[in-house]
Every structure is written in C-alpha cells, then in structure tokens.
Design a protein around this motif. Sequence first.
Motif, PDB file in Angstrom:
ATOM      1  N   THR A 162       0.836  -1.198   0.000  1.00 39.57           N
ATOM      2  CA  THR A 162       0.000   0.000   0.000  1.00 39.57           C
ATOM      3  C   THR A 162       0.866   1.240   0.000  1.00 39.57           C
ATOM      4  OG1 THR A 162      -1.661  -1.190   1.324  1.00 39.57           O
ATOM      5  CG2 THR A 162      -1.850   1.217   1.215  1.00 39.57           C
ATOM      6  N   PRO A 163       0.795   2.086  -1.037  1.00 38.06           N
ATOM      7  CA  PRO A 163       1.547   3.350  -1.012  1.00 38.06           C
ATOM      8  C   PRO A 163       1.082   4.225   0.153  1.00 38.06           C
ATOM      9  CG  PRO A 163       0.743   2.857  -3.226  1.00 38.06           C
ATOM     10  CD  PRO A 163       0.055   1.890  -2.295  1.00 38.06           C
ATOM     11  N   VAL A 164       2.038   4.771   0.874  1.00 39.06           N
ATOM     12  CA  VAL A 164       1.730   5.613   2.023  1.00 39.06           C
ATOM     13  C   VAL A 164       2.331   6.991   1.783  1.00 39.06           C
ATOM     14  CG1 VAL A 164       1.922   5.887   4.507  1.00 39.06           C
ATOM     15  CG2 VAL A 164       1.756   3.603   3.532  1.00 39.06           C
ATOM     16  N   PRO A 165       1.506   8.032   1.773  1.00 39.85           N
ATOM     17  CA  PRO A 165       2.023   9.375   1.465  1.00 39.85           C
ATOM     18  C   PRO A 165       3.141   9.783   2.404  1.00 39.85           C
ATOM     19  CG  PRO A 165      -0.383   9.353   1.490  1.00 39.85           C
ATOM     20  CD  PRO A 165       0.065   8.026   2.019  1.00 39.85           C
ATOM     21  N   ALA A 166       4.218  10.317   1.820  1.00 39.12           N
ATOM     22  CA  ALA A 166       5.328  10.958   2.533  1.00 39.12           C
ATOM     23  C   ALA A 166       6.176  10.000   3.353  1.00 39.12           C
ATOM     24  CB  ALA A 166       4.827  12.079   3.440  1.00 39.12           C
ATOM     25  N   ALA A 167       5.861   8.699   3.361  1.00 36.87           N
ATOM     26  CA  ALA A 167       6.698   7.756   4.103  1.00 36.87           C
ATOM     27  C   ALA A 167       7.825   7.282   3.195  1.00 36.87           C
ATOM     28  CB  ALA A 167       5.866   6.577   4.596  1.00 36.87           C
ATOM     29  N   ARG A 168       8.613   8.240   2.738  1.00 37.00           N
ATOM     30  CA  ARG A 168       9.668   7.924   1.792  1.00 37.00           C
ATOM     31  C   ARG A 168      11.026   8.109   2.463  1.00 37.00           C
ATOM     32  NH1 ARG A 168       8.433  13.151   1.357  1.00 37.00           N
ATOM     33  NH2 ARG A 168      10.013  14.678   0.801  1.00 37.00           N
ATOM     34  N   SER A 169      12.042   7.515   1.891  1.00 41.89           N
ATOM     35  CA  SER A 169      13.389   7.645   2.426  1.00 41.89           C
ATOM     36  C   SER A 169      14.160   8.706   1.666  1.00 41.89           C
ATOM     37  CB  SER A 169      14.127   6.313   2.324  1.00 41.89           C
ATOM     38  OG  SER A 169      15.470   6.463   2.705  1.00 41.89           O
ATOM     39  N   HIS A 170      14.904   9.518   2.420  1.00 38.88           N
ATOM     40  CA  HIS A 170      15.792  10.495   1.795  1.00 38.88           C
ATOM     41  C   HIS A 170      17.153   9.884   1.487  1.00 38.88           C
ATOM     42  CE1 HIS A 170      13.045  13.822   2.483  1.00 38.88           C
ATOM     43  NE2 HIS A 170      12.923  13.437   3.729  1.00 38.88           N
ATOM     44  N   GLY A 171      17.377   8.641   1.900  1.00 40.17           N
ATOM     45  CA  GLY A 171      18.638   7.981   1.653  1.00 40.17           C
ATOM     46  C   GLY A 171      19.746   8.425   2.586  1.00 40.17           C
ATOM     47  N   TRP A 172      19.369   8.980   3.751  1.00 40.04           N
ATOM     48  CA  TRP A 172      20.373   9.405   4.712  1.00 40.04           C
ATOM     49  C   TRP A 172      20.464   8.368   5.820  1.00 40.04           C
ATOM     50  CZ3 TRP A 172      17.741  14.788   5.478  1.00 40.04           C
ATOM     51  CH2 TRP A 172      17.782  15.479   4.259  1.00 40.04           C
ATOM     52  N   PRO A 173      21.608   8.320   6.536  1.00 39.57           N
ATOM     53  CA  PRO A 173      21.697   7.407   7.680  1.00 39.57           C
ATOM     54  C   PRO A 173      20.592   7.674   8.689  1.00 39.57           C
ATOM     55  CG  PRO A 173      23.856   8.272   7.106  1.00 39.57           C
ATOM     56  CD  PRO A 173      22.860   9.022   6.266  1.00 39.57           C
ATOM     57  N   HIS A 174      20.054   6.619   9.248  1.00 41.24           N
ATOM     58  CA  HIS A 174      19.014   6.664  10.273  1.00 41.24           C
ATOM     59  C   HIS A 174      17.682   7.202   9.741  1.00 41.24           C
ATOM     60  CE1 HIS A 174      22.088   5.729  13.188  1.00 41.24           C
ATOM     61  NE2 HIS A 174      22.770   6.786  12.839  1.00 41.24           N
ATOM     62  N   ASP A 175      17.488   7.220   8.435  1.00 47.25           N
ATOM     63  CA  ASP A 175      16.221   7.677   7.868  1.00 47.25           C
ATOM     64  C   ASP A 175      15.514   6.495   7.230  1.00 47.25           C
ATOM     65  OD1 ASP A 175      14.112   8.924   6.660  1.00 47.25           O
ATOM     66  OD2 ASP A 175      15.280   9.742   5.015  1.00 47.25           O
ATOM     67  N   PRO A 176      14.595   5.846   7.950  1.00 42.89           N
ATOM     68  CA  PRO A 176      13.969   4.640   7.427  1.00 42.89           C
ATOM     69  C   PRO A 176      12.901   4.891   6.395  1.00 42.89           C
ATOM     70  CG  PRO A 176      13.026   5.204   9.540  1.00 42.89           C
ATOM     71  CD  PRO A 176      14.111   6.221   9.273  1.00 42.89           C
ATOM     72  N   GLY A 177      12.548   6.155   6.155  1.00 43.11           N
ATOM     73  CA  GLY A 177      11.489   6.434   5.205  1.00 43.11           C
ATOM     74  C   GLY A 177      10.135   6.061   5.752  1.00 43.11           C
ATOM     75  N   GLY A 178       9.897   6.376   7.025  1.00 41.00           N
ATOM     76  CA  GLY A 178       8.604   6.117   7.647  1.00 41.00           C
ATOM     77  C   GLY A 178       8.699   5.118   8.777  1.00 41.00           C
ATOM     78  N   GLU A 179       7.953   5.366   9.841  1.00 39.63           N
ATOM     79  CA  GLU A 179       7.826   4.440  10.961  1.00 39.63           C
ATOM     80  C   GLU A 179       6.355   4.369  11.336  1.00 39.63           C
ATOM     81  OE1 GLU A 179      10.506   5.484  14.096  1.00 39.63           O
ATOM     82  OE2 GLU A 179      12.292   5.203  12.865  1.00 39.63           O
ATOM     83  N   MET A 180       5.996   3.372  12.156  1.00 37.11           N
ATOM     84  CA  MET A 180       4.568   3.161  12.401  1.00 37.11           C
ATOM     85  C   MET A 180       4.307   2.556  13.770  1.00 37.11           C
ATOM     86  SD  MET A 180       3.813  -0.308  10.239  1.00 37.11           S
ATOM     87  CE  MET A 180       5.090  -1.558  10.157  1.00 37.11           C
ATOM     88  N   LEU A 181       3.048   2.616  14.152  1.00 36.41           N
ATOM     89  CA  LEU A 181       2.485   1.906  15.296  1.00 36.41           C
ATOM     90  C   LEU A 181       1.304   1.084  14.801  1.00 36.41           C
ATOM     91  CD1 LEU A 181       2.552   4.822  17.877  1.00 36.41           C
ATOM     92  CD2 LEU A 181       3.839   2.703  18.098  1.00 36.41           C
ATOM     93  N   LEU A 182       0.996   0.013  15.518  1.00 41.57           N
ATOM     94  CA  LEU A 182      -0.133  -0.848  15.164  1.00 41.57           C
ATOM     95  C   LEU A 182      -1.124  -0.829  16.315  1.00 41.57           C
ATOM     96  CD1 LEU A 182      -1.364  -2.834  13.155  1.00 41.57           C
ATOM     97  CD2 LEU A 182      -0.026  -4.657  14.232  1.00 41.57           C
ATOM     98  N   VAL A 183      -2.356  -0.384  16.022  1.00 38.14           N
ATOM     99  CA  VAL A 183      -3.364  -0.184  17.060  1.00 38.14           C
ATOM    100  C   VAL A 183      -4.684  -0.802  16.632  1.00 38.14           C
ATOM    101  CG1 VAL A 183      -4.426   1.514  18.606  1.00 38.14           C
ATOM    102  CG2 VAL A 183      -2.266   2.066  17.469  1.00 38.14           C
ATOM    103  N   ASP A 184      -5.079  -1.912  17.266  1.00 37.42           N
ATOM    104  CA  ASP A 184      -6.403  -2.493  17.035  1.00 37.42           C
ATOM    105  C   ASP A 184      -6.746  -2.617  15.549  1.00 37.42           C
ATOM    106  OD1 ASP A 184      -6.789  -2.718  19.743  1.00 37.42           O
ATOM    107  OD2 ASP A 184      -7.783  -0.775  19.929  1.00 37.42           O
ATOM    108  N   GLY A 185      -5.840  -3.204  14.792  1.00 37.93           N
ATOM    109  CA  GLY A 185      -6.123  -3.444  13.391  1.00 37.93           C
ATOM    110  C   GLY A 185      -5.911  -2.265  12.481  1.00 37.93           C
ATOM    111  N   ARG A 186      -5.308  -1.207  13.004  1.00 42.08           N
ATOM    112  CA  ARG A 186      -4.987  -0.045  12.172  1.00 42.08           C
ATOM    113  C   ARG A 186      -3.514   0.320  12.358  1.00 42.08           C
ATOM    114  NH1 ARG A 186      -9.997   4.243  11.538  1.00 42.08           N
ATOM    115  NH2 ARG A 186     -11.400   2.751  10.534  1.00 42.08           N
TER     116      ARG A 186
END
Length: 623
Positions: A162-186
């Motif tokens: 699923t494409p996620v807006p703005a969760a992209r990587s800049h290609g820099w160290p320590h930049d994963p291009g997005g992080e997340m939490l999982l809450v009750d199926g979301r």
Amino acid sequence: MATPLRLRTTVTGIAALTSLAAAVGVGYAIGQDSGPTGTPESPRIRLANADLTSPGSCDALLQSYVDRAVEQVGPWGWDGEMRVFAAEGDAAMPLSSSAGVERSMPTTSRTTSDESGTNVQEAGVDEADVVKVAGSLLLRVRDGELLAYDVSGDAPVLLSTTPVPAARSHGWPHDPGGEMLLVDGRAVVLGTTDTGTTITTVDLSDPRSPSIVDTTTVTGHASAVRLTGDVVRVVVQTELPQLDFSTPDGTLGELRARLHNRALVRGTTLADWLPTVDGQPVVDCGDVAVPADEDLALGTTTVLALDPASPTTRTATAVATDSDTSYFSTDRFYLAAGAPAWWGPWSECIDCGVGLPEKPRGTTPIFAFALDGMEASYVASGEVAGTIADRWSMDAVGGSLRVAVGPSAATGTANSVITLREDGSSLVEEGRVDDLGVGETIQSVRWFDDLAIVVTFRQTDPLYAVDLTDPAAPVLLGELEIPGYSDYLHPLGEHRLIGLGQDATADGLVQGAQAALFDVTDLANPRQIDVVRYDPGTWAGASSDPRQFTWLPDQRTALAVVDGSSAKGMTGWVSILSLADGRMTNRMVEVEHGEAVYDVRLVPLASGKVALVTGSDVSFLAL
C-alpha cells in the motif's frame, strides 16, 4: 549476599503476541470533536506553578514569542545560526551529514520487548518502528509503502503493498522512510516531508486489501511517537520560523539588515510558531504554556494525541520551548528543556538519538505532565544541575523520577544519578549519588525498579551499580573498570547483563565493536566474564538504535546487528551470540549492504521463529 536484578514486570513479545494473534487467525480478521481552533477556549493547561505561565489570549501568546524572538535575531538572521541546506525541493540536511557512519552522540538505553516486536524503553509504552507484528501478520514500512506479510508458514508471504504518502526515504543514515504503530487493526504511519510530519492511518481489517482512512500533515518535526493503551501520542517540535531574512550589504548594512529582520519577526503569526494542519494551529492558545525562564530554547514542543479509530479526533498540549529530550512512562510525560542549539535543522528520523549541540547551560528544567486518556495535564516542574543527554537518561517508577545527569558549568566534571518526587506542584530532589566517572561521559544507563547500572567512558569503561531501593538515599554499591565501553545494556536473567559497545586500548583508542557479558550476582563486585570482539572499524547497531538488538530467553541467544566496511562497501551482519556456562559463542551472518543496514530488524514471532527484515526482504533467520 547475592542480589538479583529486579526488572520491571513486563509481558514479553513472544508471549503477548497471542493477544492479537487470536484476532488475526487464518483469515487475518483483526479489529478495527473537531480539532483545535486556535482560540483560548477550554484550556487543558492547568498551571501548577509559576515555572509555566498562561498568556491568557492568542494575542498575548503571539506577543510572548515575538518579544523573545526579536532579542535573538541579528543582521544575518537568527543569532548563531549556521545552516546547510540541500538542493531546492529537498529537506535540509544536518551539518556533517555524509554517507559514512556518524556515531558522535552516545545513546543510553533501557529497553524491553514489546508485544509488537519492538525493543522499547518503557514496559507498556510502545514506540514507532519500521516493523510491527501481530500474531501471524507482519507489517513493514519501506520507501513509501506499507507491506503486509503472512509469517505463519515456512516462508513469509507478501499479502499486499500500500503506497503511504510521505513515508519515503531520503537515503540518509538513520532515515527509514517512515515508521509506524499498530493499534487495534490499524497502522498509524509517520513520514517526513519538507515541511512537516505526515500521519497516515491505514485500516487492516483485510490485510490483503488495506485502505487508507486518513492522511494528515502537521508542520514540525516528530521527535517521539508513543502508544499507551489505544492512544497515539506524537511529540512535534516547531523550531524557529524560516523567514526571508536580509544580510548586510553596503554602508550601515548590518544596522539595516538587523532592523529588517526584526520587522519580519514582528510580522509573524501564531501559524509560524505553532504546529499547523492546513494552515491552522492544531493546539489552542489556551493549551500553550510559556516557560518563565526566557533563556530556554525558543520554539514549541507539542504533544499531539490522536485516536486511530477516529484519526481526526485530536487533542494537543504544548510548551513554548523547543526540546527533543522527552520521556514517557505509562502515566507521565516529562520534557527536559534546554538552551538554544548552535545550529540546525532537525534530523529526519524519529527517535534516532542524534541531537544537536546546545549552548552551555548549568541546569536543566524538567516539566511533568499527567497522562489520562487523550489528555496531558501539567502537574509539576523542577530542575537539576547538569545536563540530560537524552530520553534514556530518565526513568520513572513508584512515583519517583530518576535521572542520570552529566556535567555542566554548574556541576564540574562529574556525573550523577538523582531521584526526584512530586511534592505538590514541584519536582523536588529526594536523593543523589555523585562523582560517577569524573571527567568522563555517560555512555549508557540501564534502569531497574530499584537499581541503576551506569557506564561512563574516557579511557576505560567504569560500570557503576547504584542501589535505588530507598529513593531518598541512593547508594553506590560497586564499580568495574575495563577497557572500552558499553553503550547499550540488556539484562539476561537475574544475574547476567550483556553490553554492546566499543573495544578500546588502555589509553582509550577505540578499536571496533564488542559484546561484553557481565556477572552482576554480587553488585558490590560486578565482573566481566566474557567478551566477543568484532573486526576493527565495526559498530554495534544497538549503540545508536536499541531496536537492532533482540534477546531470545528460551534459546539463551542474543541477536545483534553489527556494521562496518568490507570489500562490498558498508556491510551489516547479524551476530548470533549463544550463551552457555557463562560464555558466549558467536556466529556472523552477512545480511545487508549500504545504508539499508540501518533498517535491519530481528523480530521474534509467536511461532518461535525470528523474522529477519532487511532493506528489501523479509525472511526467517536460521538460528
């Protein structure tokens, strides 16, 4: 007499995965107010004392920002500002950013396994990561996409992308291009844009066909993301506004530039100082507290709370100072304020532990907020003499806040462990232990209910055991001095502790990564009983990101990411450390190359397997 380590009671990742696994099952069936207006109505700030003040109106709040700001602007812009910007259209890059490994800031660590598969600082408080698990469902964020995998079979199976807006990587160290939490199926996915932080809520009722429920972009930098219960909290930092400042030119150029720049500051609006969504502040004026200490860094730190079940339902509480040093327990939020940084801008990663140098300051103010549902209420504040390096330097248990404090102009060259308690509206000192590692730097701290293990370093690695049984009378029990240092500590049962860090010569010259096994049966006499030394020039990933370490208690096996140079360039290995009879045996598995090494995760699953997540793949690690 043997004294066991008493770690706070937690639910381990493997055991707790069953709570959502039952809901996922074979079919993957998992469960599933208007925003602030910028007006001073219905404030959530209940001012406990004079350390934080309420301006009383939006006009007064804006004026408080402007009054402090005009004193900090000069003919070249913000005083002391030294910034390096990327090409037009790219986000600003930190000074000294490079393709190499930057490890100048030590990270102190106290982590435990969360049911989502992430090593976290505090039991019961989940943290954003590039990977999350729920039973037989594994999610990861990679280069602007949310990927869902079925990990119940012999090999992981990709279910959806699923494409996620703005969760992209800049290609820099320590930049994963997005992080997340999982809450009750979301999934709540956070990504970085040139102007702010994008929060995307994804419904995973059917992991084969996820749907985006909401996408909101908040101006400012997300420095911390936490989950307590079903409430997601994002700490948003809003730094000094980027204005069209003049620079000196010609006769009286500096005077003209200064007057012009100050006029720009006087023309700012609250949207320049507060986090906004679609141009409107997300925090009400009445929910912004202004520090009485005008020497604190100018800006805004906002705690934005949202309900993933209804992501447009938000609350926000803010302090009119800019700080990336904050700590969450299950019922408290602590903000450690500081002096203005010498330069900017922010790093793009969340919780990466890499801050910016600050101007010297003798004391560090601490503001305490009580967490109740989606609300955060100011309850107390105080200050400690010295510096607080990062969030890992703070810990709360039993109504006591414990802080590992580094030296400052007010303390000399020693480190301390200080305990504080809430006395009415004040955080007051209960007890302290001083003179830990005189002339040295705190490298790591591991907190237990009634114990602190502190490691400092200059030439050797003193490891200190501090008894916190009586918060009013902490006691230094024992210390151990060995070459090198540990900047990540993890308990292996009651009497063993593993430290990941750097080997060093007797005169303090760093050699390469090492894993050290400590016997802390007798806290008055801690011992290093074994050590694994890695190749010269290597680093332990957990030194800067504890999420790159995994402990498997049933297998008595530790998994650590180690990176360094090889014929293939930057290379990442998994160090499989098997423990038996007080010794460690090591097996190295090459898993990744390039900056994708920072994305490597080792996730324990409910099945007993370990998912190996690399830059481009998810597989099972052969133990």
